[in-house]
Motif scaffolding. Structure first.
Motif, PDB file in Angstrom:
ATOM      1  N   ASN A 108      46.360  39.315  44.472  1.00  0.00           N
ATOM      2  CA  ASN A 108      46.412  40.609  45.148  1.00  0.00           C
ATOM      3  C   ASN A 108      45.588  41.667  44.432  1.00  0.00           C
ATOM      4  N   ASP A 141      29.955  40.310  47.495  1.00  0.00           N
ATOM      5  CA  ASP A 141      29.358  40.967  46.337  1.00  0.00           C
ATOM      6  C   ASP A 141      29.687  40.149  45.100  1.00  0.00           C
ATOM      7  N   PRO A 142      28.788  40.172  44.122  1.00  0.00           N
ATOM      8  CA  PRO A 142      29.064  39.405  42.915  1.00  0.00           C
ATOM      9  C   PRO A 142      30.412  39.815  42.324  1.00  0.00           C
ATOM     10  N   VAL A 143      31.160  38.835  41.939  1.00  0.00           N
ATOM     11  CA  VAL A 143      32.490  39.112  41.426  1.00  0.00           C
ATOM     12  C   VAL A 143      32.402  39.441  39.948  1.00  0.00           C
ATOM     13  N   PHE A 144      33.061  40.502  39.574  1.00  0.00           N
ATOM     14  CA  PHE A 144      33.107  40.843  38.170  1.00  0.00           C
ATOM     15  C   PHE A 144      34.277  40.106  37.534  1.00  0.00           C
ATOM     16  N   ARG A 192      53.356  44.881  44.740  1.00  0.00           N
ATOM     17  CA  ARG A 192      52.406  45.976  44.705  1.00  0.00           C
ATOM     18  C   ARG A 192      52.150  46.513  46.119  1.00  0.00           C
ATOM     19  N   PHE A 229      31.088  47.397  38.921  1.00  0.00           N
ATOM     20  CA  PHE A 229      32.078  46.792  39.797  1.00  0.00           C
ATOM     21  C   PHE A 229      31.575  46.639  41.224  1.00  0.00           C
ATOM     22  N   ASP A 230      32.179  45.691  41.929  1.00  0.00           N
ATOM     23  CA  ASP A 230      31.880  45.582  43.353  1.00  0.00           C
ATOM     24  C   ASP A 230      32.645  46.683  44.092  1.00  0.00           C
ATOM     25  N   ARG A 231      32.307  46.866  45.357  1.00  0.00           N
ATOM     26  CA  ARG A 231      32.809  48.018  46.069  1.00  0.00           C
ATOM     27  C   ARG A 231      34.327  48.072  46.154  1.00  0.00           C
ATOM     28  N   GLU A 232      34.935  46.911  46.411  1.00  0.00           N
ATOM     29  CA  GLU A 232      36.397  46.917  46.532  1.00  0.00           C
ATOM     30  C   GLU A 232      37.056  47.436  45.267  1.00  0.00           C
ATOM     31  N   ARG A 233      36.515  47.024  44.142  1.00  0.00           N
ATOM     32  CA  ARG A 233      37.127  47.444  42.886  1.00  0.00           C
ATOM     33  C   ARG A 233      36.774  48.898  42.565  1.00  0.00           C
TER      34      ARG A 233
END
Lengths: 193, 377
Positions: free
Chosen positions: A39, A96-99, B77, B356-360
């Motif tokens: 999540n 998108d590339p995963v961090f 969460r 970071f990617d956009r979601e993060r």
């Protein structure tokens, strides 16, 4: 009252036999962690069950082969496999590339490769099973149902004889051998292609 | 043994039940009869495969069954969000619905003295709280859900909302973690002259905090405010974004986060002109979907630099698809020249969004972006 399964080794050996109690215990102890992590990493609880069960199947396949040597605890192993499976899935979707937020945690290169290797073995096995299923679908009746009853649904020859109308288990068994011969032909001619 | 069915031999071999003499026979035949050997190994592999496939199938079925029986609840969460976000919002919505019957639901036109902004082609995008009847059924559902959740004692009772009438809502975002934030001036001075009774922010957890005005620039349409509460912090750490000191170039990709209603909304676009409405050089023109309630939202580039603050959308003709933002330069100007003397306000220096990617990025922005609610009897 049955005593709970004690050591990790015992748990793994029970898991290898498909023991329900052991599997339930592993499930209960590890699912929430995976669900919580997913999540926070772009997934949902609906993905978590699939992901976690896939990781359990990877572990199941591994211990089937008599390999009980995990580099870590069962929990850590399942968590790592889940992460690897999830990142692979994201890569596949070309998002998108995963961090790798927690790439700094204990997982060194060698361990990462070990997990990858387990996952690759799992994928090869899956592909092999899929091919077998294709052949099984082509084998024709009554062979398809008979083989499924014996190998998939774990029925014995007595039950099968009764279900399929054979006069005795011996006849059912001979029919099973004939069916296996047909399946073998189909499967290996497919593989030869 | 030569006459035995090959499958029977294979099964007996695999179960380890061959006698020593049978094993010897088998070994000799495998060495001498290559056709038999091939067939035998194939048979063994096939049985292994189909048995393994069956076992795995049953294992998967068992896992699905275990999952159902253990019926693991969803991640806490997400649940927390549902509990916190809604309860206050439907209470204010109830009040708002009452207000809306008395006032009309016309779009808010900015009435500032500046001529360009008294133009009908320029609509500021604060949101007059309007009739929300259609969602009342849904609210009932949520209300029941909340009651259920409270009954289950999962969360403490949320703090009560401010006892007043919401006049306008906009969006604000943090300037410092200790309570300074910025929004569009027209959100606060909603009719161009009157001070509101009070201004509250409602954060992403649904909690309200009262705020006071620190400084504003009506021409640029920027208001700097601060949360009243002592020792207040928007989030756990320093702000994740920084403020651009110069103007960015044409075509740069940007995104924004705002509260057109009680849910955080994300949209993205690009800078379509380096100047704003009628060539205003304090502004940008953006190709960016935005609507009422999003006034005061941050405009951020891909690397996490705040470029500006949303202020208005074009409402007619050629301007209809335009969105306007005040540049962060104008904000920094205001902070340098118009803050009261005793104010110490240090803008964040370290950008933590870049990798970071956009979601993060959005996840990290969430605590520092909130709804601004203006109350007036």
């Amino acid at each position: 009252v049955q005593s709970p399964i004690q050591t990790e080794q015992q748990l793994l050996m029970a898991l290898a036999t498909g023991d329900r109690k052991a599997t339930e215990q592993i499930y209960r102890q590890n699912y929430k962690v995976i669900d919580g992590w997913l999540n926070k990493n772009g997934g949902h609880s609906s993905d978590a069950a699939d992901l976690f069960q896939e990781a359990l199947v990877v572990l199941f396949g591994k211990v089937q082969g008599g390999d009980f040597k995990l580099t870590s605890s069962i929990g850590t192993y399942l968590f790592a496999i889940c992460k690897h499976l999830w990142y692979k899935k994201l890569e596949k979707q070309r998002r998108d590339p995963v961090f790798f937020q927690d790439s700094h945690d204990a997982e060194d290169n060698e361990t990462a490769l070990a997990y990858d290797s387990d996952i690759n073995v799992h994928h090869e096995r899956e592909a092999h099973f899929e091919q077998l299923d294709v052949a099984l679908e082509q084998v024709g009746e009554p062979c398809r149902s008979l083989l499924k009853a014996f190998y998939h649904h774990d029925k014995n020859m007595q039950e099968i004889a009764a279900d399929f109308g054979y006069t005795n288990p011996e006849n059912a068994k001979n029919q099973k051998y004939k069916c296996l011969t047909r399946l073998r032909k189909l499967f290996y001619s497919q593989q030869a292609k | 043994m030569y006459n035995q069915n090959i499958w029977e031999v294979a099964e007996t071999y695999m179960s380890g039940a061959l006698s020593e003499s049978e094993k010897q026979d088998l070994k000799i035949r495998l060495e001498t009869d290559i056709n038999f050997a091939n067939e035998f190994y194939e048979s063994i592999e096939l049985i292994n495969s189909i048995e393994g496939s069956g076992k795995q199938r049953r294992f998967r079925e068992m896992l699905r069954d275990i999952h159902q029986k253990q019926s693991v609840p969803a991640a806490p969460r997400q649940k927390a969000k549902l509990i916190w976000l809604r309860p206050q919002s439907w209470r204010t919505a109830g009040v708002a619905a009452g207000v809306a019957i008395l006032t009309s639901t016309i779009t808010f036109w900015s009435l500032k003295p500046s001529i360009k902004k008294n133009d009908s082609q320029y609509t500021t995008i604060s949101r007059e709280v309007a009739v929300i009847k259609k969602v009342q059924a849904q609210q009932q559902v949520e209300q029941n859900k909340l009651k259920q959740d409270l009954k289950n004692n999962l969360k403490p009772v949320p703090p009560p909302p401010p006892p007043s009438d919401v006049k306008y809502t906009g969006t604000g975002f943090a300037l410092t973690n200790d309570g300074y934030f910025v929004t569009a001036n027209h959100v606060v001075h909603y009719d161009g002259k009157n001070e509101p009774d009070s201004v509250y922010i409602q954060n992403h957890d649904g909690q309200y905090f009262k705020a006071y005005l620190v400084a504003y620039d009506a021409g640029a349409d920027i208001a700097v405010m601060r949360v009243e509460k002592k020792n207040f912090h928007f989030g756990k750490g320093e702000l994740p974004y920084v403020f651009a000191t110069g103007k960015s170039g044409l075509g740069e990709d940007i995104f924004t986060l705002g509260y057109p209603n009680d849910e955080l909304m994300y949209s993205k676009g690009y800078i379509s002109s380096k100047n704003g409405y009628n060539g205003d050089d304090q502004q940008y023109t953006l190709e960016l979907p935005a609507g009422h309630g999003q006034s005061g939202s941050p405009v951020i580039d891909n690397d996490g630099n705040v470029l500006g603050i949303l202020t208005a959308i074009g409402s007619q003709g050629d301007n209809a698809s335009n969105t306007y933002a005040v540049s962060s330069e104008a904000l920094i100007d205001l902070l340098h020249n118009q803050l009261p003397n005793e104010t110490t306000l240090h803008l964040p220096r370290i950008n933590k969004l870049g990798h970071f990617d956009r979601e993060r990025q959005i996840e990290k922005m969430e605590p520092y972006t909130f709804s601004v609610k203006v109350y007036k009897k």
